[in-house]
Design a protein around this motif. Structure first.
Motif, short mmCIF file in Angstrom:
data_model
loop_
_atom_site.label_atom_id
_atom_site.label_comp_id
_atom_site.label_asym_id
_atom_site.label_seq_id
_atom_site.Cartn_x
_atom_site.Cartn_y
_atom_site.Cartn_z
N ASP A 112 -33.40 -1.76 13.69
CA ASP A 112 -33.81 -0.52 14.34
C ASP A 112 -34.14 0.54 13.30
O ASP A 112 -35.12 1.27 13.44
N ALA A 113 -33.34 0.62 12.25
CA ALA A 113 -33.60 1.59 11.19
C ALA A 113 -34.92 1.29 10.48
O ALA A 113 -35.67 2.21 10.10
N GLU A 114 -35.22 0.00 10.30
CA GLU A 114 -36.47 -0.37 9.65
C GLU A 114 -37.67 -0.03 10.53
O GLU A 114 -38.72 0.37 10.03
N CYS A 115 -37.51 -0.18 11.84
CA CYS A 115 -38.62 0.11 12.76
C CYS A 115 -38.85 1.61 12.89
O CYS A 115 -39.96 2.05 13.18
N ASN A 116 -37.80 2.41 12.71
CA ASN A 116 -37.91 3.86 12.89
C ASN A 116 -37.75 4.58 11.57
O ASN A 116 -36.98 5.52 11.45
N LYS A 117 -38.49 4.14 10.56
CA LYS A 117 -38.31 4.69 9.22
C LYS A 117 -39.37 5.74 8.87
O LYS A 117 -39.56 6.06 7.69
N LEU A 118 -40.07 6.25 9.87
CA LEU A 118 -41.07 7.28 9.62
C LEU A 118 -40.41 8.49 8.96
O LEU A 118 -39.42 9.02 9.45
N LEU A 119 -40.96 8.91 7.83
CA LEU A 119 -40.46 10.08 7.11
C LEU A 119 -41.50 11.17 7.14
O LEU A 119 -42.69 10.92 6.89
N LEU A 120 -41.06 12.38 7.46
CA LEU A 120 -41.97 13.53 7.56
C LEU A 120 -41.69 14.48 6.41
O LEU A 120 -40.63 15.13 6.39
N THR A 138 -41.32 17.72 4.22
CA THR A 138 -41.09 19.10 4.62
C THR A 138 -41.99 20.09 3.91
O THR A 138 -42.09 21.24 4.33
N GLY A 139 -42.62 19.65 2.82
CA GLY A 139 -43.42 20.56 2.01
C GLY A 139 -42.65 21.10 0.81
O GLY A 139 -43.22 21.81 -0.03
N PHE A 140 -41.36 20.77 0.71
CA PHE A 140 -40.53 21.17 -0.43
C PHE A 140 -40.06 19.91 -1.16
O PHE A 140 -39.33 19.10 -0.60
N GLN A 141 -40.47 19.77 -2.42
CA GLN A 141 -40.12 18.57 -3.16
C GLN A 141 -38.61 18.40 -3.29
O GLN A 141 -38.09 17.28 -3.20
N GLY A 171 -34.69 11.63 0.70
CA GLY A 171 -35.28 10.32 0.48
C GLY A 171 -36.73 10.23 0.90
O GLY A 171 -37.23 9.15 1.21
N GLY A 172 -37.42 11.38 0.96
CA GLY A 172 -38.84 11.39 1.30
C GLY A 172 -39.21 12.38 2.37
O GLY A 172 -40.37 12.74 2.52
N GLY A 173 -38.24 12.85 3.13
CA GLY A 173 -38.54 13.82 4.17
C GLY A 173 -37.61 13.68 5.36
O GLY A 173 -36.62 12.93 5.33
N LEU A 174 -37.91 14.40 6.42
CA LEU A 174 -37.14 14.33 7.66
C LEU A 174 -37.35 12.97 8.31
O LEU A 174 -38.49 12.53 8.48
N ARG A 175 -36.27 12.33 8.68
CA ARG A 175 -36.37 10.97 9.23
C ARG A 175 -36.47 11.01 10.75
O ARG A 175 -35.66 11.63 11.42
N ALA A 176 -37.47 10.32 11.26
CA ALA A 176 -37.62 10.21 12.71
C ALA A 176 -36.42 9.49 13.30
O ALA A 176 -35.87 8.56 12.70
#
Length: 313
Positions: free
Chosen positions: A73-81, A83-86, A93-98
């Motif tokens: 489930d974690a692999e299927c929902n790994k979309l990272l968004l 934030t605009g701040f490095q 780990g790359g951004g906000l996690r879906a």
């Protein structure tokens, strides 16, 4: 008690008499509720009604999943968004996690709202739609426009360059929300709309922001009754369920209050602390635009990990 009343036809034990006894069932510990039933003249009937209601609830709960299923489930929902701040993205780990609820904690002027606005504009620029619940009149279209202008290389106010800005602004749906009951109404409507795909006609909702969640919950926590606590936990559960069911990243902000010994601590208390998947602490020295970020809670990162980023407040 409309939900309970609707069950009476299929479950005779959950009748009007039982409903009157059970009307505050969400506010009671189960053991206390059973003890209360023991002292009632209809003790056996009420206990059977409680068992029947709990069996109905259990039947509606999702089945337990093993570790492999959770990993899949974690692999299927790994979309990272992003934030605009490095600095923030590095900690996340790359951004906000879906599918997860991320909380930004910090004192006034620490950069929480700026992080929300920047996250909203970044997600919208990348083609996603954003729901923004503004609880304190802090949403600023001009600041969004400035952010888009800074990163897109065009001057805000130039009519010839309104295309990109217009697309970003159209993808950010902002609503003013001023109390917890209005929040529940909005979240329930969002849930219905997401199920019916009403709000996904052109761009899928990827991010839900509440700035700030604590300003809605703090007013209901006063007093000796459990109602405020129950509403707080219900709000957290609903947000996490929306995130998980519809693969949305949820971002909320929380202010700081005075703790023991004069130290500051996140508002909403110990019970709320377990609700967010991720908690980040933001701080900023007076007169500086450098924001310090550290992890208070993260499922895969050690607490206390820190980073810095520049925010133009």
């Amino acid at each position: 008690m409309a939900p309970l009343k609707s069950m009476e036809k299929d479950h005779p034990l959950i009748d009007t008499h039982f409903q009157s006894f059970f009307e505050d069932f969400l506010l009671y510990d189960l053991h206390a509720l059973i003890a209360s039933a023991d002292n009632h003249s209809s003790s056996n009937t009420f206990k059977q009604g409680i068992d029947q209601l709990l069996s109905v609830i259990d039947a509606k709960l999702p089945s337990l999943r093993n570790g492999l299923q959770l990993l899949q489930d974690a692999e299927c929902n790994k979309l990272l968004l992003p934030t605009g701040f490095q600095g923030i993205d590095a900690l996340l780990g790359g951004g906000l996690r879906a599918g997860q609820l991320t909380e930004l904690v910090g004192p006034s002027s620490s950069g929480k709202t700026q992080a929300c606005l920047t996250s909203a504009s970044t997600v919208a620029k990348n083609g996603g739609s954003v729901i923004y619940f503004d609880t304190g009149n802090s949403f600023s279209p001009q600041r969004i426009a400035d952010l888009v202008g800074q990163t897109s290389g065009y001057v805000v106010g130039n009519q010839a360059e309104l295309g990109p800005l217009q697309r970003v602004m159209e993808r950010i749906l902002c609503y003013s929300v001023f109390d917890i009951y209005q929040l529940f109404d909005m979240l329930q409507q969002l849930k219905i709309n997401l199920k019916s795909k009403i709000v996904e006609s052109d761009h899928r909702i990827q991010l839900l922001i509440i700035d700030s969640i604590s300003s809605l919950i703090t007013p209901i926590l006063g007093g000796s009754g459990p109602q405020g606590h129950a509403l707080m936990i219900s709000a957290g559960y609903l947000l996490k369920k929306l995130a998980d069911d519809h693969n949305i990243a949820v971002l909320v902000t929380n202010h700081m209050v005075a703790g023991e010994g004069g130290t500051s601590k996140p508002a909403l208390g110990e019970s709320w602390k377990s609700v967010p998947h991720i908690r980040l602490l933001l701080s900023r020295e007076y007169g500086s635009n450098v924001c310090n970020i550290s992890t208070l809670k993260h499922p895969s990162v050690a607490s206390g990990r820190a980073a810095k980023c520049t925010m133009y407040l």
